[in-house]
Write an enzyme that holds these catalytic residues in place. Structure first.
Site, PDB file in Angstrom:
ATOM      1  N   LYS A 244      -6.939   0.876  -3.610  1.00 32.66           N
ATOM      2  CA  LYS A 244      -6.499   0.311  -2.332  1.00 32.66           C
ATOM      3  C   LYS A 244      -6.518   1.382  -1.242  1.00 32.66           C
ATOM      4  O   LYS A 244      -6.865   1.101  -0.079  1.00 32.66           O
ATOM      5  CB  LYS A 244      -5.089  -0.269  -2.470  1.00 32.66           C
ATOM      6  CG  LYS A 244      -4.509  -0.833  -1.157  1.00 32.66           C
ATOM      7  CD  LYS A 244      -5.340  -1.964  -0.587  1.00 32.66           C
ATOM      8  CE  LYS A 244      -4.887  -2.452   0.775  1.00 32.66           C
ATOM      9  NZ  LYS A 244      -3.578  -3.072   0.805  1.00 32.66           N
TER      10      LYS A 244
ATOM     11  N   LYS B 121       0.453   4.213   9.129  1.00 32.81           N
ATOM     12  CA  LYS B 121       1.017   4.430   7.789  1.00 32.81           C
ATOM     13  C   LYS B 121      -0.068   4.632   6.744  1.00 32.81           C
ATOM     14  O   LYS B 121      -0.058   5.613   5.985  1.00 32.81           O
ATOM     15  CB  LYS B 121       1.884   3.239   7.385  1.00 32.81           C
ATOM     16  CG  LYS B 121       2.377   3.279   5.936  1.00 32.81           C
ATOM     17  CD  LYS B 121       3.175   2.049   5.571  1.00 32.81           C
ATOM     18  CE  LYS B 121       2.335   0.813   5.344  1.00 32.81           C
ATOM     19  NZ  LYS B 121       1.618   0.824   4.029  1.00 32.81           N
TER      20      LYS B 121
ATOM     21  N   THR C  54       0.857  -1.190   0.000  1.00 34.30           N
ATOM     22  CA  THR C  54       0.000   0.000   0.000  1.00 34.30           C
ATOM     23  C   THR C  54       0.885   1.230   0.000  1.00 34.30           C
ATOM     24  O   THR C  54       1.674   1.437   0.929  1.00 34.30           O
ATOM     25  CB  THR C  54      -0.911   0.013   1.238  1.00 34.30           C
ATOM     26  OG1 THR C  54      -1.713  -1.173   1.246  1.00 34.30           O
ATOM     27  CG2 THR C  54      -1.821   1.237   1.230  1.00 34.30           C
TER      28      THR C  54
END
Length: 302
Positions: A175, A243, A99
């Site tokens: 995503k 993150k 990602t």
């Protein structure tokens, strides 16, 4: 399978191990590489072939999937010393599955294209269980030539492969939206469970009722058992959402787009990490609420 392509998997963590093993089960010759000795031993014990280095893996593989942690690791594997950009043969395919900021895959695609290497922006979802079953979802974008060169490998590692466009970056955009929702849903599940416990509801009964009511989400159903069992073994850690929601918020700032729910959830993950739970399962967000309210959470059975 009649596809003779050899798959290389860089990163044999929960998702990478699952992808590699499921590909082998579907007849794809698979080579793995990981910096962790334990991960390498686990893969070898499952019958996997190990590469001695990135260069060794590149020499043996037609398609390489990167299931590393973040953009920095992806770039190191691709463009670092003896990285794949310098060692893969022309016509090979790289599938980047971490990602990352959606602005990065187009840059990687362009650099690899200069060397005749195809690129698929292919982040994944589904967790370790679905990866091991070969049922994870791949959100992929890339040129028709890249998909053709990958052959049947994508279908061997996934239950669903969504071809979202012919340009890298679209897969990572989708995503990113998934992670927005996943992060908010987990935070909401933890908040809701803490509220119910503070008000006196039995947590197991609360879970059962919500799972059979309109308030249920996949993340609620999947993560709340970690709370009920007092088991915060990190299948996906708090720091992952520090993150990933950071990526979501950075992208939104560039678009001048407000994300108040994502921002609030991000602060919850940051607070939980600051309290020392960053490497625990993401359901440990409930510990932030427990500390505020003096709640006694279920404990892991010995």
């Amino acid at each position: 399978m009649n596809d003779a392509k050899v798959l290389g998997v860089v990163g044999l963590g929960s998702m990478g191990y699952g992808a590699a093993v499921s590909a082998m089960k579907r007849g794809v010759s698979t080579v793995g590489l990981d910096s962790s000795a334990a991960a390498r031993e686990r893969f070898a014990a499952a019958g996997g072939q190990l590469a001695a280095s990135l260069a060794d893996l590149a020499a043996r593989c037609d398609v390489v999937q990167l299931l590393v942690v973040n953009a920095m690791q992806t770039e190191a594997v691709l463009f670092g010393e003896q990285g794949l950009a310098a060692t893969l043969r022309r016509g090979a395919v790289v599938i980047a599955s971490a990602t990352v900021d959606p602005t990065l895959p187009p840059q990687w695609e362009a650099k690899l294209a200069e060397r005749g290497i195809h690129f698929i922006d292919g982040p994944v979802s589904g967790g370790a269980k679905k990866a091991a079953e070969g049922q994870m979802t791949v959100m992929a974008s890339g040129t028709p030539e890249a998909f053709a060169a990958a052959g049947a490998v994508l279908d061997a590692i996934a239950g669903k492969v969504y071809k979202l466009g012919d340009k890298a970056g679209i897969g990572s955009t989708v995503k990113m939206v998934n992670q927005h929702l996943a992060g908010v849903h987990i935070a909401a599940a933890c908040e809701a469970m803490a509220l119910g416990m503070r008000a006196g509801a039995d947590p197991a009964s609360l879970y059962e009722v919500i799972c059979n009511s309109a308030g249920m989400s996949w993340m609620f159903q999947n993560r709340v058992p970690h709370i009920l069992e007092g088991d915060y073994t990190p299948l996906s850690s708090v720091n992952i959402f520090v993150k990933d929601l950071g990526i979501v918020l950075d992208a939104a700032r560039k678009l001048a787009f407000p994300l108040p729910l994502a921002a609030a959830a991000h602060q919850l993950y940051l607070a939980t990490a600051a309290a020392g739970h960053g490497n625990e399962d993401d359901a440990a967000v409930v510990k932030f609420y427990a500390a505020l309210a003096g709640l006694e959470l279920p404990q892991k059975k010995a």
